[in-house]
Write a protein that holds these residues in place. Structure first.
Motif, PDB file in Angstrom:
ATOM      1  N   SER A 189     -53.730  63.349  96.443  1.00  0.00           N
ATOM      2  CA  SER A 189     -53.431  62.252  97.362  1.00  0.00           C
ATOM      3  C   SER A 189     -52.988  60.989  96.634  1.00  0.00           C
ATOM      4  O   SER A 189     -52.472  60.054  97.263  1.00  0.00           O
ATOM      5  CB  SER A 189     -54.659  61.938  98.217  1.00  0.00           C
ATOM      6  N   GLU A 190     -53.172  60.945  95.317  1.00  0.00           N
ATOM      7  CA  GLU A 190     -52.819  59.757  94.554  1.00  0.00           C
ATOM      8  C   GLU A 190     -51.443  59.907  93.902  1.00  0.00           C
ATOM      9  O   GLU A 190     -51.049  61.013  93.508  1.00  0.00           O
ATOM     10  CB  GLU A 190     -53.876  59.492  93.476  1.00  0.00           C
ATOM     11  N   PRO A 191     -50.686  58.801  93.780  1.00  0.00           N
ATOM     12  CA  PRO A 191     -49.368  58.853  93.147  1.00  0.00           C
ATOM     13  C   PRO A 191     -49.461  59.357  91.709  1.00  0.00           C
ATOM     14  O   PRO A 191     -50.395  59.010  90.983  1.00  0.00           O
ATOM     15  CB  PRO A 191     -48.896  57.386  93.181  1.00  0.00           C
ATOM     16  N   ALA A 245     -54.478  60.699  79.462  1.00  0.00           N
ATOM     17  CA  ALA A 245     -54.951  60.546  80.831  1.00  0.00           C
ATOM     18  C   ALA A 245     -54.073  59.568  81.605  1.00  0.00           C
ATOM     19  O   ALA A 245     -53.173  58.918  81.045  1.00  0.00           O
ATOM     20  CB  ALA A 245     -56.402  60.069  80.824  1.00  0.00           C
ATOM     21  N   SER A 246     -54.362  59.444  82.895  1.00  0.00           N
ATOM     22  CA  SER A 246     -53.545  58.621  83.782  1.00  0.00           C
ATOM     23  C   SER A 246     -53.568  57.141  83.408  1.00  0.00           C
ATOM     24  O   SER A 246     -52.639  56.400  83.736  1.00  0.00           O
ATOM     25  CB  SER A 246     -54.024  58.785  85.224  1.00  0.00           C
ATOM     26  N   ASP A 247     -54.620  56.699  82.705  1.00  0.00           N
ATOM     27  CA  ASP A 247     -54.701  55.294  82.298  1.00  0.00           C
ATOM     28  C   ASP A 247     -54.170  55.068  80.881  1.00  0.00           C
ATOM     29  O   ASP A 247     -54.289  53.967  80.335  1.00  0.00           O
ATOM     30  CB  ASP A 247     -56.141  54.789  82.395  1.00  0.00           C
ATOM     31  N   ALA A 306     -51.862  65.556  86.409  1.00  0.00           N
ATOM     32  CA  ALA A 306     -52.376  64.407  85.664  1.00  0.00           C
ATOM     33  C   ALA A 306     -53.897  64.466  85.600  1.00  0.00           C
ATOM     34  O   ALA A 306     -54.555  64.994  86.503  1.00  0.00           O
ATOM     35  CB  ALA A 306     -51.934  63.111  86.340  1.00  0.00           C
ATOM     36  N   TYR A 307     -54.441  63.913  84.516  1.00  0.00           N
ATOM     37  CA  TYR A 307     -55.884  63.906  84.294  1.00  0.00           C
ATOM     38  C   TYR A 307     -56.446  62.494  84.421  1.00  0.00           C
ATOM     39  O   TYR A 307     -55.794  61.521  84.043  1.00  0.00           O
ATOM     40  CB  TYR A 307     -56.208  64.428  82.897  1.00  0.00           C
ATOM     41  N   THR A 308     -57.680  62.410  84.914  1.00  0.00           N
ATOM     42  CA  THR A 308     -58.407  61.146  84.897  1.00  0.00           C
ATOM     43  C   THR A 308     -58.989  60.942  83.495  1.00  0.00           C
ATOM     44  O   THR A 308     -59.070  61.896  82.709  1.00  0.00           O
ATOM     45  CB  THR A 308     -59.565  61.159  85.907  1.00  0.00           C
ATOM     46  N   PRO A 309     -59.436  59.736  83.163  1.00  0.00           N
ATOM     47  CA  PRO A 309     -60.070  59.510  81.854  1.00  0.00           C
ATOM     48  C   PRO A 309     -61.332  60.347  81.652  1.00  0.00           C
ATOM     49  O   PRO A 309     -61.767  60.557  80.518  1.00  0.00           O
ATOM     50  CB  PRO A 309     -60.401  58.015  81.875  1.00  0.00           C
ATOM     51  N   GLU A 310     -61.910  60.861  82.751  1.00  0.00           N
ATOM     52  CA  GLU A 310     -63.123  61.676  82.663  1.00  0.00           C
ATOM     53  C   GLU A 310     -62.816  63.149  82.434  1.00  0.00           C
ATOM     54  O   GLU A 310     -63.739  63.965  82.292  1.00  0.00           O
ATOM     55  CB  GLU A 310     -63.964  61.526  83.940  1.00  0.00           C
TER      56      GLU A 310
END
Length: 255
Positions: free
Chosen positions: A183-185, A210-212, A172-176
């Motif tokens: 470590s994150e779900p 992204a994840s959001d 998964a990707y962050t918005p950045e």
């Protein structure tokens, strides 16, 4: 991304002694490049030689997957190494794999950092420079794989190295545009169909979700499937099929 061809890579050679991790033989029938461990986060000499021989038989390109010296943590623990030590460690790992590759009838064409080192040099200029210095001093013809818009990419190109931007199929990707920490779900994706469709969209539109839920632009010349991910072979097969169905050719970025 509007390319007509793309590379599909996997992290391989990660078994150690009596412990088997991943299915290198099956993965090498699907990918075009193999990121082979160098003994610092995984892999032992006889196992690495066997994987390299399989890569040579399948005509799959080989890269050295260099890491922090962290067998116990699988290279996923961040280490504050002095730059001079990190450069020496990277040179050492590449050299070891080059020798094994030569014995297996193939060669190392690129370098891809692993785990915590890969993520650290996205932003850490000092450690990124240490990795770049290793390639410059050892063999500037080696390509370097990493995240797009990263510090290591900028420094590599400034030194005249070929930098190859990479996308991750099963992460998964962050918005950045960085990877969600393990470590994150939800950091690691497992649905082969969903993963294949994500990479098809990346190939056709140059974007990932992204994840959001936001849409981020992503440029990539190579796509990674982790060999140690549960269901890795099925995931790699779905990604390969979707990329081919999108009209792309699967081909290594280095010979």
């Amino acid at each position: 991304m509007t390319a007509v061809s793309i590379d599909l890579n996997a992290d391989l050679g990660e078994s150690y002694g009596a412990w088997t991790l991943g299915d290198d033989r099956s993965m090498l029938g699907l990918v075009s490049s193999a990121n082979v461990a160098c003994g610092f986060h995984a892999g032992d000499p006889s196992g690495l030689l066997a994987t390299l021989r399989l890569a040579a038989a399948h005509r799959v390109s080989v890269g050295a997957q260099v890491s922090y010296p962290d067998l116990r943590g699988f290279g996923r623990r961040d280490l504050d190494l002095p730059a001079v030590d990190l450069t020496a460690d990277v040179v050492y790992q590449i050299g070891a794999l080059q020798a094994l590759a030569r014995a297996a009838g193939t060669h190392v064409g690129y370098v891809k950092p692993h785990g915590a080192l890969y993520n650290r040099i996205v932003h850490d200029e000092q450690q990124a420079a240490a990795v770049v210095e290793a390639l410059v001093s050892l063999d500037p013809s080696l390509a370097l794989v990493g995240l797009p818009d990263s510090e290591v990419g900028r420094l590599a190109e400034a030194e005249g190295l070929r930098f190859v931007p990479e996308a991750f199929a099963d992460r998964a990707y962050t918005p950045e545009g960085t990877l969600v920490p393990r470590s994150e779900p939800g950091a690691v994706l497992h649905d082969p169909v969903e993963i294949g469709e994500r990479m098809r969209r990346l190939a056709l539109e140059g974007v990932v979700i992204a994840s959001d839920g936001s849409k981020i632009a992503l440029t990539a010349e190579t796509v990674c499937v982790h060999g140690d991910t549960p269901g890795a072979v099925q995931i790699a097969r779905h990604v390969r099929d979707e990329l081919l169905d999108a009209g792309l050719t699967i081909a290594p970025f280095v010979a």
